[in-house]
Design an enzyme around this catalytic site. Structure first.
Site, PDB file in Angstrom:
ATOM      1  N   HIS A  65     -60.659  -3.329  -0.270  1.00 53.38           N
ATOM      2  CA  HIS A  65     -61.203  -2.390  -1.258  1.00 53.38           C
ATOM      3  C   HIS A  65     -62.121  -1.371  -0.601  1.00 53.38           C
ATOM      4  CE1 HIS A  65     -65.398  -3.921  -1.897  1.00 53.38           C
ATOM      5  NE2 HIS A  65     -64.884  -5.094  -1.579  1.00 53.38           N
ATOM      6  N   ASP A 177     -69.213  -3.836   3.189  1.00 53.41           N
ATOM      7  CA  ASP A 177     -68.442  -4.425   2.101  1.00 53.41           C
ATOM      8  C   ASP A 177     -67.862  -3.276   1.284  1.00 53.41           C
ATOM      9  OD1 ASP A 177     -67.412  -5.836  -0.023  1.00 53.41           O
ATOM     10  OD2 ASP A 177     -69.343  -6.592  -0.737  1.00 53.41           O
ATOM     11  N   GLU A 211     -63.041  -2.594  -6.871  1.00 52.69           N
ATOM     12  CA  GLU A 211     -63.153  -4.052  -6.723  1.00 52.69           C
ATOM     13  C   GLU A 211     -64.491  -4.553  -7.237  1.00 52.69           C
ATOM     14  OE1 GLU A 211     -64.266  -7.825  -4.534  1.00 52.69           O
ATOM     15  OE2 GLU A 211     -65.255  -5.876  -4.612  1.00 52.69           O
ATOM     16  N   GLU A 212     -65.550  -3.794  -6.952  1.00 53.28           N
ATOM     17  CA  GLU A 212     -66.905  -4.238  -7.298  1.00 53.28           C
ATOM     18  C   GLU A 212     -67.141  -4.290  -8.804  1.00 53.28           C
ATOM     19  OE1 GLU A 212     -68.708  -5.543  -5.200  1.00 53.28           O
ATOM     20  OE2 GLU A 212     -68.282  -4.687  -3.232  1.00 53.28           O
ATOM     21  N   ASP A 234     -61.529  -8.974   3.148  1.00 58.94           N
ATOM     22  CA  ASP A 234     -62.830  -8.638   2.578  1.00 58.94           C
ATOM     23  C   ASP A 234     -63.907  -9.305   3.430  1.00 58.94           C
ATOM     24  OD1 ASP A 234     -64.795  -7.656   0.849  1.00 58.94           O
ATOM     25  OD2 ASP A 234     -63.708  -8.259  -0.957  1.00 58.94           O
ATOM     26  N   HIS A 321     -74.270  -7.019   0.133  1.00 55.97           N
ATOM     27  CA  HIS A 321     -74.768  -6.282  -1.035  1.00 55.97           C
ATOM     28  C   HIS A 321     -76.212  -5.824  -0.846  1.00 55.97           C
ATOM     29  CE1 HIS A 321     -71.650  -6.930  -4.423  1.00 55.97           C
ATOM     30  NE2 HIS A 321     -71.049  -6.894  -3.236  1.00 55.97           N
TER      31      HIS A 321
END
Length: 356
Positions: A65, A177, A211-212, A234, A321
């Site tokens: 992603h 990410d 995706e998030e 990922d 994150h």
């Protein structure tokens, strides 16, 4: 890592791309893979599929992603301070004191997430993690009217931290990410293209959106591609730092190769093939169990079309994150080498199934 490939990663990490606003970074990815892909397809929401050997059989989908977590302007108060909502899984506890970029129709407006001086916060406030609506951004505006000349409700916001080398092959940046993932599948596709005469399958490298916000891009793309098998790449949590209980979360180390997950969406035949190839090629590979707290794009892929044999390849990542995620470039390169070897190992017409 190849010089051109490293520069590509830097370009990915510097581009804007919170969920729903991925166009800028998708263009970087598109322009890079266009040099070696046989075909490139897009859909209405901005998913990209770069294909090598489109007439091959089976169709193998490599998924990652492109979107990153971020913020969005929600309210401007009378004094010109900006309040925001989250885009994806943002932790309010790590926001204060960060520099941010607000992406407006007129260009980037720079600001800071306010952090009231420690001396002015009473003991109770010092202990308390603020709620997202209690935090604000300061862009140095005189008042609301001044701020409104520069930003608008709905403008996306990203953190300003970008690529830095920490030590040798260890790098830090925002948005690893999953820019690390889309780099990996692009690099794998490039390696595959150099040996296309050996390739029997069709390889679809897919850089997908949103995706998030709930794996939405992958759910769209599995219908578009209709793969016979899929591997989602990922980041995964590196657990080799203080404060993480390995008995609870397992042991994943930075620099010891990517991971392959066991259970749930991870098809046993694909997992075993990856493990066999890693052993044969002497590539580092770690093992982890499926996540009970979340999921990757594979979770949205494997249950579609009557069942798509799928697996997850994880890239160890510290401080996920946050604006200072940290990975080892060697893990990314190993993952790309493993994916390319996997695809080149696929036999014509091969299908994956569980043997009873």
């Amino acid at each position: 890592m190849r010089k051109e490939s490293l520069e590509f990663l830097k370009n990915l990490l510097s581009a804007r791309g919170p969920s729903g606003f991925e166009t800028s970074v998708q263009k970087v990815w598109h322009d890079y893979v266009a040099d070696f892909a046989d075909e490139i397809h897009t859909n209405a929401y901005g998913n990209i599929a770069a294909v090598v050997n489109p007439q091959g059989d089976p169709k193998i989908m490599l998924d990652a992603h492109v979107d990153e977590i971020g913020l969005m302007v929600k309210h401007i108060d009378d004094k010109g301070f900006i309040y925001f909502q989250k885009i994806g899984g943002v932790d309010p506890a790590v926001l204060r004191g960060l520099r941010v970029n607000i992406h407006t129709a007129k260009g980037i407006v720079r600001g800071v997430v306010a952090a009231t001086a420690f001396f002015y916060r009473d003991d109770e406030k010092k202990k308390k993690v603020p709620k997202i609506h209690e935090i604000y951004i300061d862009i140095g505006a005189k008042d609301k009217k001044d701020a409104q000349k520069r930003v608008a409700i709905g403008d996306p916001i990203t953190f300003s931290e970008e690529f830095k080398v920490i030590n040798g092959s260890i790098i830090t940046s925002r948005s690893l990410d999953d820019r690390a993932g889309i780099w990996t599948i692009a690099e794998a596709l490039r390696l595959i293209a150099t040996k296309k005469r050996q390739l029997k399958c069709a390889v679809y490298a897919c850089s997908v959106v949103q995706e998030e916000l709930g794996l939405h891009g992958a759910a769209m793309n599995v219908i578009n591609v209709e793969p016979h098998a899929a591997i989602a790449v990922d980041v995964t949590h590196a657990t080799d730092t203080p404060g993480i209980d390995r008995k609870q979360h397992g042991e994943i180390k930075l620099g010891q190769g990517p991971t392959v997950s066991m259970g749930r969406e991870n098809h046993r035949a694909i997992v075993q093939r990856l493990r066999n190839i890693a052993e044969k090629k002497k590539l580092k590979l770690q093992i982890e169990t499926f996540s009970i707290t979340g999921g990757t794009d594979a979770l949205a892929i494997y249950s579609k079309l009557g069942g798509v044999p799928s697996a997850i390849l994880g890239l160890p990542n510290r401080y996920m994150h946050t604006a200072v995620e940290l990975v080892d470039l060697n893990d990314l390169q190993t993952a790309a080498d493993l994916l390319s070897a996997f695809c080149l190992d696929i036999k014509k017409g091969e299908r994956f199934s569980v043997k009873l």
